[in-house]
Enzyme design. Structure first.
Site, PDB file in Angstrom:
ATOM      1  N   ASP A 193       5.046  47.253   5.853  1.00  0.00           N
ATOM      2  CA  ASP A 193       4.471  46.724   7.075  1.00  0.00           C
ATOM      3  C   ASP A 193       5.578  46.672   8.132  1.00  0.00           C
ATOM      4  OD1 ASP A 193       2.395  45.474   8.639  1.00  0.00           O
ATOM      5  OD2 ASP A 193       3.456  43.591   8.348  1.00  0.00           O
ATOM      6  N   ASP A 212       5.363  44.663  11.742  1.00  0.00           N
ATOM      7  CA  ASP A 212       5.488  43.350  12.381  1.00  0.00           C
ATOM      8  C   ASP A 212       5.741  42.279  11.332  1.00  0.00           C
ATOM      9  OD1 ASP A 212       4.994  44.148  15.068  1.00  0.00           O
ATOM     10  OD2 ASP A 212       2.865  44.309  14.616  1.00  0.00           O
ATOM     11  N   ASP A 238       4.549  40.870   4.830  1.00  0.00           N
ATOM     12  CA  ASP A 238       4.773  39.444   5.077  1.00  0.00           C
ATOM     13  C   ASP A 238       3.487  38.644   5.081  1.00  0.00           C
ATOM     14  OD1 ASP A 238       3.968  40.672   7.606  1.00  0.00           O
ATOM     15  OD2 ASP A 238       4.435  38.728   8.514  1.00  0.00           O
TER      16      ASP A 238
END
Length: 342
Positions: free
Chosen positions: A26, A28, A225
């Protein structure tokens, strides 16, 4: 198909960059936040790449094109080509192309990333509900997306035009904090129309399929995250995952995670790719990792010992997830997490 319920983070005797052939990262909250590289990301990814691990960047953000994302990563010191970037715009464009005629018009509520992905599939982006679209697609359009665009989508959807969304993330991390994501914009159209979109992005299968088709990964490791997109996406794709604590997930959310949100591994940041992972072992009525032992009491999680904070968190995960079984852990972990500074 039934699958076993994860009750603790796994250990690994190998560095994760050696145990897996491809990292599906990922962006961001993992590689960057607010456009700036997260601490240790650039150096860790360089070492993983030099050791032979393929790096692929998988994002639910449909605003930017793969070329733009690759250029940004390269500027940050992470050499990247557009073929290394997979976006939810690409996943939703493939999904639409399988349901509408070739060359069909698609009303776009979002940014350039969606338009490029639709053209790649031979579809024609249009701007108005009066352009006779065969589908409506909604993706993150940035903070300056005009309110009237949501009305345009609503007009078409209310007429029965099939509605698609790149993703439904309610929030995104930014350099200034947590901002509304595409899911918040999707809610506007849902409230106005009562309709439900077909969604392509993480954690749903169309995004995982797009990623595997484009990377050819055989032993992928999802790195993210967010529990409800990255980790759940790995769960749905039946692949392993690494949660890094550089984005939106905190210790309390991790301890309360239901089975589909429990990562295979937990680490502070992307340095976790370069090391093995410690084992969590049974210790009497509790679980031990490093110098810490965690147990599930009647009302709260208990933690004794000393050592690395992440080892304590891993032990707490085992105690919480085992106590919760197939549900969410309702035990209070606040005091235990405070001992770890988390």
């Amino acid at each position: 198909m039934s699958r076993s319920v994860r009750t603790k983070p796994e250990g690994s005797g190998q560095a994760l960059s050696e145990a897996y052939d491809t990292a599906l990262l990922d962006l961001d909250g993992v590689v960057y936040a607010g456009g700036n590289a997260i601490a240790y990301a650039v150096e860790s990814l360089a070492v993983a790449r030099a050791g032979g691990m393929r790096l692929a960047y998988v994002t639910n953000n449909a605003l930017r094109t793969p070329d733009t994302v690759a250029g940004h990563l390269t500027e940050l010191g992470i050499p990247t080509g557009p073929d290394d970037v997979i976006t939810s715009a690409q996943a939703v464009a493939r999904l639409i192309s399988e349901q509408v005629p070739a060359g069909a018009r698609v009303l776009v509520i979002g940014g350039e990333g969606l338009r490029v992905a639709l053209r790649e599939r031979g579809l024609e982006p249009v701007e108005s509900a009066d352009d006779d679209p065969a589908a409506v697609v909604q993706g993150f359009g940035g903070p300056d997306l005009a309110w009237g665009r949501f009305a345009e989508a609503s007009y078409a959807v209310a007429r029965g035009v099939p509605w698609f969304a790149s993703n439904t993330d309610l929030t995104i991390p930014s350099g200034r904090g947590i901002a509304p994501g595409n899911g918040a914009a999707v809610e506007v159209v849902r409230i106005a129309t009562g309709a439900e979109p077909q969604v392509a992005g993480k954690p749903l299968p169309p995004m995982h399929r797009e990623t595997i088709l484009r990377t050819g990964a055989e032993r992928p490791l999802v790195v993210g995250d967010r529990l409800d997109t990255d980790i759940e996406g790995a769960f749905n794709g039946e692949v392993d995952s690494l949660l890094v604590l550089t984005g939106v997930t905190d210790g309390a959310q991790l301890l309360a995670a239901p089975p589909q949100h429990r990562p295979t591994y937990v680490d502070a940041d992307l340095r976790g790719l370069l090391t093995g992972q410690p084992e969590v072992t049974v210790a009497g009525d509790g679980f031990r990792c490093g110098g810490w032992t965690a147990t599930a009491g009647a009302e709260q999680l208990e933690l004794v010992g000393e050592g690395e904070a992440l080892d304590g968190l891993r032990a707490l995960c085992a105690a919480a997830w085992t106590a919760a079984g197939e549900g969410n852990c309702g035990l209070d972990g606040g005091k235990a997490l405070a001992r770890l500074g988390l």
